[in-house]
Design a protein around this motif. Structure first.
Motif, mmCIF file in Angstrom:
data_model
loop_
_atom_site.group_PDB
_atom_site.id
_atom_site.type_symbol
_atom_site.label_atom_id
_atom_site.label_comp_id
_atom_site.label_asym_id
_atom_site.label_seq_id
_atom_site.Cartn_x
_atom_site.Cartn_y
_atom_site.Cartn_z
ATOM 1 N N GLY A 145 -100.889 75.315 94.784
ATOM 2 C CA GLY A 145 -101.622 74.755 95.917
ATOM 3 C C GLY A 145 -102.666 73.747 95.488
ATOM 4 N N VAL A 146 -103.414 74.067 94.434
ATOM 5 C CA VAL A 146 -104.459 73.156 93.962
ATOM 6 C C VAL A 146 -103.842 71.914 93.330
ATOM 7 C CG1 VAL A 146 -106.412 72.891 92.394
ATOM 8 C CG2 VAL A 146 -106.092 75.031 93.626
ATOM 9 N N LEU A 147 -102.773 72.096 92.551
ATOM 10 C CA LEU A 147 -102.140 70.950 91.908
ATOM 11 C C LEU A 147 -101.566 69.984 92.935
ATOM 12 C CD1 LEU A 147 -100.305 72.616 88.886
ATOM 13 C CD2 LEU A 147 -102.205 70.999 88.792
ATOM 14 N N GLY A 148 -101.274 70.469 94.117
ATOM 15 C CA GLY A 148 -100.734 69.604 95.163
ATOM 16 C C GLY A 148 -101.790 68.800 95.887
ATOM 17 N N LEU A 149 -103.070 69.066 95.626
ATOM 18 C CA LEU A 149 -104.153 68.342 96.282
ATOM 19 C C LEU A 149 -104.466 67.051 95.532
ATOM 20 C CD1 LEU A 149 -106.620 71.310 96.929
ATOM 21 C CD2 LEU A 149 -105.110 70.223 98.607
ATOM 22 N N PRO A 150 -105.086 66.078 96.210
ATOM 23 C CA PRO A 150 -105.545 64.873 95.505
ATOM 24 C C PRO A 150 -106.545 65.263 94.417
ATOM 25 C CG PRO A 150 -105.585 64.526 97.882
ATOM 26 C CD PRO A 150 -105.302 65.980 97.671
ATOM 27 N N GLY A 151 -106.301 64.812 93.221
ATOM 28 C CA GLY A 151 -107.175 65.185 92.104
ATOM 29 C C GLY A 151 -106.969 66.611 91.644
ATOM 30 N N GLY A 152 -105.868 67.225 92.077
ATOM 31 C CA GLY A 152 -105.618 68.618 91.744
ATOM 32 C C GLY A 152 -105.502 68.863 90.259
ATOM 33 N N GLN A 153 -104.890 67.925 89.535
ATOM 34 C CA GLN A 153 -104.751 68.091 88.088
ATOM 35 C C GLN A 153 -106.109 68.183 87.402
ATOM 36 O OE1 GLN A 153 -101.640 64.750 87.645
ATOM 37 N NE2 GLN A 153 -101.280 66.026 85.834
ATOM 38 N N VAL A 154 -107.027 67.311 87.847
ATOM 39 C CA VAL A 154 -108.368 67.316 87.247
ATOM 40 C C VAL A 154 -109.071 68.632 87.550
ATOM 41 C CG1 VAL A 154 -110.624 66.199 87.237
ATOM 42 C CG2 VAL A 154 -108.542 64.816 87.391
ATOM 43 N N ILE A 155 -108.944 69.117 88.798
ATOM 44 C CA ILE A 155 -109.605 70.362 89.190
ATOM 45 C C ILE A 155 -109.082 71.530 88.370
ATOM 46 C CG2 ILE A 155 -109.923 72.008 91.078
ATOM 47 C CD1 ILE A 155 -109.758 69.635 93.012
ATOM 48 N N VAL A 156 -107.747 71.642 88.288
ATOM 49 C CA VAL A 156 -107.151 72.762 87.548
ATOM 50 C C VAL A 156 -107.488 72.671 86.062
ATOM 51 C CG1 VAL A 156 -104.984 73.864 86.875
ATOM 52 C CG2 VAL A 156 -105.297 73.079 89.223
ATOM 53 N N ALA A 157 -107.454 71.443 85.512
ATOM 54 C CA ALA A 157 -107.804 71.264 84.100
ATOM 55 C C ALA A 157 -109.253 71.675 83.848
ATOM 56 C CB ALA A 157 -107.576 69.816 83.675
ATOM 57 N N ALA A 158 -110.154 71.307 84.768
ATOM 58 C CA ALA A 158 -111.566 71.675 84.628
ATOM 59 C C ALA A 158 -111.730 73.201 84.678
ATOM 60 C CB ALA A 158 -112.397 71.020 85.728
ATOM 61 N N VAL A 159 -110.981 73.835 85.574
ATOM 62 C CA VAL A 159 -111.017 75.299 85.643
ATOM 63 C C VAL A 159 -110.524 75.896 84.322
ATOM 64 C CG1 VAL A 159 -109.991 77.323 86.750
ATOM 65 C CG2 VAL A 159 -110.791 75.410 88.150
ATOM 66 N N GLY A 160 -109.452 75.317 83.781
ATOM 67 C CA GLY A 160 -108.924 75.799 82.505
ATOM 68 C C GLY A 160 -109.932 75.683 81.383
ATOM 69 N N VAL A 161 -110.641 74.553 81.341
ATOM 70 C CA VAL A 161 -111.683 74.376 80.318
ATOM 71 C C VAL A 161 -112.774 75.424 80.493
ATOM 72 C CG1 VAL A 161 -113.488 72.836 79.470
ATOM 73 C CG2 VAL A 161 -111.227 71.917 80.004
ATOM 74 N N GLY A 162 -113.158 75.670 81.759
ATOM 75 C CA GLY A 162 -114.174 76.685 82.034
ATOM 76 C C GLY A 162 -113.732 78.063 81.585
ATOM 77 N N ILE A 163 -112.467 78.393 81.822
ATOM 78 C CA ILE A 163 -111.932 79.682 81.386
ATOM 79 C C ILE A 163 -111.942 79.776 79.865
ATOM 80 C CG2 ILE A 163 -109.859 81.123 81.326
ATOM 81 C CD1 ILE A 163 -109.154 80.009 84.089
ATOM 82 N N PHE A 164 -111.550 78.682 79.216
ATOM 83 C CA PHE A 164 -111.539 78.676 77.745
ATOM 84 C C PHE A 164 -112.951 78.880 77.197
ATOM 85 C CE2 PHE A 164 -111.948 76.425 73.689
ATOM 86 C CZ PHE A 164 -110.958 77.074 72.945
ATOM 87 N N VAL A 165 -113.923 78.198 77.778
ATOM 88 C CA VAL A 165 -115.317 78.354 77.338
ATOM 89 C C VAL A 165 -115.779 79.791 77.543
ATOM 90 C CG1 VAL A 165 -117.699 77.666 77.798
ATOM 91 C CG2 VAL A 165 -115.909 75.930 77.699
ATOM 92 N N THR A 166 -115.380 80.388 78.670
ATOM 93 C CA THR A 166 -115.720 81.785 78.922
ATOM 94 C C THR A 166 -115.152 82.678 77.828
ATOM 95 O OG1 THR A 166 -115.753 81.426 81.319
ATOM 96 C CG2 THR A 166 -115.501 83.705 80.557
ATOM 97 N N GLY A 167 -113.919 82.379 77.412
ATOM 98 C CA GLY A 167 -113.313 83.143 76.325
ATOM 99 C C GLY A 167 -114.093 83.015 75.037
ATOM 100 N N VAL A 168 -114.504 81.794 74.723
ATOM 101 C CA VAL A 168 -115.289 81.566 73.495
ATOM 102 C C VAL A 168 -116.613 82.326 73.561
ATOM 103 C CG1 VAL A 168 -116.513 79.838 72.118
ATOM 104 C CG2 VAL A 168 -114.238 79.315 73.031
ATOM 105 N N VAL A 169 -117.285 82.251 74.714
ATOM 106 C CA VAL A 169 -118.563 82.959 74.881
ATOM 107 C C VAL A 169 -118.361 84.464 74.734
ATOM 108 C CG1 VAL A 169 -120.388 83.528 76.534
ATOM 109 C CG2 VAL A 169 -119.594 81.165 76.316
ATOM 110 N N THR A 170 -117.250 84.978 75.270
ATOM 111 C CA THR A 170 -116.959 86.410 75.165
ATOM 112 C C THR A 170 -116.745 86.811 73.711
ATOM 113 O OG1 THR A 170 -115.909 86.380 77.356
ATOM 114 C CG2 THR A 170 -115.426 88.260 75.937
ATOM 115 N N VAL A 171 -116.032 85.981 72.955
ATOM 116 C CA VAL A 171 -115.822 86.262 71.531
ATOM 117 C C VAL A 171 -117.155 86.272 70.788
ATOM 118 C CG1 VAL A 171 -114.850 85.369 69.374
ATOM 119 C CG2 VAL A 171 -113.459 85.388 71.445
ATOM 120 N N VAL A 172 -117.979 85.261 71.039
ATOM 121 C CA VAL A 172 -119.281 85.182 70.372
ATOM 122 C C VAL A 172 -120.151 86.380 70.748
ATOM 123 C CG1 VAL A 172 -121.417 83.852 70.173
ATOM 124 C CG2 VAL A 172 -119.211 82.666 70.185
#
Length: 272
Positions: A145-172
């Motif tokens: 649904g999000v990927l189908g929106l205008p700018g959806g790729q950027v939104i989903v990619a930004a969410v992915g980066v946020g999730i990755f950062v959360t993972g790094v913070v959890t490891v630390v």
């Protein structure tokens, strides 16, 4: 603020910090540990190709519970526990950590509590839906649904980066054992050390799993593949298909077991 508003705020604060809510929150934390043990079991089934279609995530864990005798009754108990944790975390987000002298630290801790309130609120809804006879939704619907929106790729990619950062913070956080600040651990070193080491292993393993999810979400956004921009279930199944993937899944499963055991310990020693 008027007198009536102040009185209402005090009443809400007392309710959120009441003994029943604390007991419920401890049950909810332990229930969170139980879901991680079940997810670890499902991950092992994925690793060795013996799963029967169950999702290797919280939804799959709830479905596994529902299939057991009196499983739905247990699920409703988990709903109450998760809701209590959400309420307790919400009051922390609003009024908590007043003992911290640094305002930035206080705001950061309150933001983390707000995020955890949302997580446990979602868990309560998922558990209730499963207990009522429902099943998890389409794994790809949100990402698609999000990927189908205008700018959806950027939104989903930004969410992915946020999730990755959360993972790094959890490891630390796990490596530095930051979770100890929120616990009242026993003074006896023989009792304290196993709790700390279990928490460290669990946090690191969970952080790695979260980081993998973040990477897959970013890849799914770049390639416009909603099936790759999914959650824990998709991440574990993607790992299983890689060289040495089953061995990595076993390692993550062991870590999730450690995190689940840590939750049981945290339920006993968490600071309220």
């Amino acid at each position: 603020m008027t007198g009536e508003a102040q009185a209402a705020e005090r009443s809400a604060r007392r309710a959120a910090r009441s003994r029943p809510v604390e007991v419920g929150a401890r049950i909810g934390i332990a229930a969170y540990g139980l879901t991680h043990l079940l997810v670890a079991w499902l991950a092992l089934q994925v690793a060795f190709g013996g799963d029967h279609g169950e999702r290797a995530d919280q939804t799959g864990a709830f479905q596994t519970i529902a299939e057991q005798p009196l499983g739905r009754v247990l699920l409703w108990g988990l709903v109450v526990g998760f809701a209590a944790v959400a309420l307790w975390r919400l009051q922390e987000a609003i009024w908590g950590f007043a003992y911290e002298e640094d305002r930035t630290t206080t705001l950061r801790l309150r933001a983390v509590s707000a995020g955890k309130a949302v997580v446990f609120g979602v868990l309560a809804v998922l558990a209730a839906r499963t207990a009522a006879g429902g099943r998890g939704g389409d794994r790809q619907s949100a990402a698609a649904g999000v990927l189908g929106l205008p700018g959806g790729q950027v939104i989903v990619a930004a969410v992915g980066v946020g999730i990755f950062v959360t993972g790094v913070v959890t490891v630390v956080s796990g490596l530095q054992a930051r979770f100890r600040r929120a616990m009242v651990l026993p003074s006896d070193r023989r009792a304290r050390e196993p709790a700390v080491r279990t928490g460290q292993i669990g946090f690191v393993a969970k952080g790695l799993a979260i980081g993998i999810i973040g990477v897959l979400v970013v890849i799914g956004a770049v390639l416009v593949r909603p099936d790759e921009a999914s959650g824990l279930d998709a991440a574990l199944r993607a790992l299983a298909g890689q060289p040495f993937g089953p061995y990595l899944l076993v390692a993550i499963a062991v870590g999730l077991v450690a995190y689940g055991v840590f939750c049981f310990i945290d339920a006993r020693y968490h600071r309220f």
